[in-house]
Write an enzyme that holds these catalytic residues in place. Sequence first.
Site, PDB file in Angstrom:
ATOM      1  N   ARG A  49      28.341 120.445 -21.187  1.00 44.74           N
ATOM      2  CA  ARG A  49      26.825 119.818 -21.768  1.00 44.74           C
ATOM      3  C   ARG A  49      25.756 120.653 -21.954  1.00 44.74           C
ATOM      4  NH1 ARG A  49      26.935 114.535 -18.040  1.00 44.74           N
ATOM      5  NH2 ARG A  49      28.270 115.712 -16.579  1.00 44.74           N
ATOM      6  N   LYS A 101      19.442 105.962 -30.794  1.00 43.22           N
ATOM      7  CA  LYS A 101      18.693 105.968 -29.380  1.00 43.22           C
ATOM      8  C   LYS A 101      17.383 106.461 -29.646  1.00 43.22           C
ATOM      9  CE  LYS A 101      21.087 108.137 -26.109  1.00 43.22           C
ATOM     10  NZ  LYS A 101      21.907 108.816 -25.290  1.00 43.22           N
TER      11      LYS A 101
END
Length: 284
Positions: free
Chosen positions: A88, A181
């Site tokens: 990530r 988002k």
Amino acid sequence: MIIAFQNALDLAAELEGIGPVAQIEERVFPDGEVLVRLPEARGEVAVVARLYPAVNDNLIKLFLTIDALNDAGASKIILVIPYMPYARQDRRFRPGEPISSKTVLKLLAHLNVFGIITVDLHKGYVAEYAPRLVIKNLYPAEEFAKALGGVDVVLSPDFGSVHRAEAVARLLQVPYTYFEKYRDRSTGAITLIPRQDVDLRNKRVAIVDDILSTGGTLVDACKAAKTLGAAEVYAAITHCQLLKDARERVRSCVDKIICTDTVLNEFAEVRIGRLIRRELEALL
């Protein structure tokens, strides 16, 4: 030959037949240092390792294992790492930070690893950080599609997982969509805005994503889908870490949770051994 960490013996057993399977001995000393001891291994060797949880200890064990294989004269080293830690951190988010995923891959390349078989990297372009390595980034779309029979719509919680939703939806022959988002710059609150291309009313909806850690993203997407009229919401997640109170949070909204066994968890309905076996046979 296939050698495996203790926490990955179940996965290694699914690869039996490609070569003999043996366990790596692992030890942790009172001061926290780790040690491995390998069975006799030469020629082409596959190392099967779940690096989560205890990612830092397991990474050191992996580095020691690879170096010992090099000393023993292994001609080719393939790593089977279902969940790649540090994936990530795929870019430098703030000045002064490392690109941690690149660091890990560079270290593995310098240790003379030939290739890595992994599952559903957070961002596929991470593989480009180590061009010397042959990296096979697999996604269990077919396995998820089999587990999600009867679903009407596949949903990605954000644009970043659209390719996952598309892959599963194509096999199910159903539409897919995603939420856009938006983050409030002053409060940090996240709002999910639905696209208008797919109607969720009275539909069985499957949310697909790569990682379930605290469950916040999944629960927000589930609530938004049900607000839009979804009759049932399922979740198909590749890597289920289920941190803190994630189980309870997710169960409060999601009707069914389907995970793979890249990370050992109670919802591991989808096994990735067959998928990995096919790639490993091609590399060894």
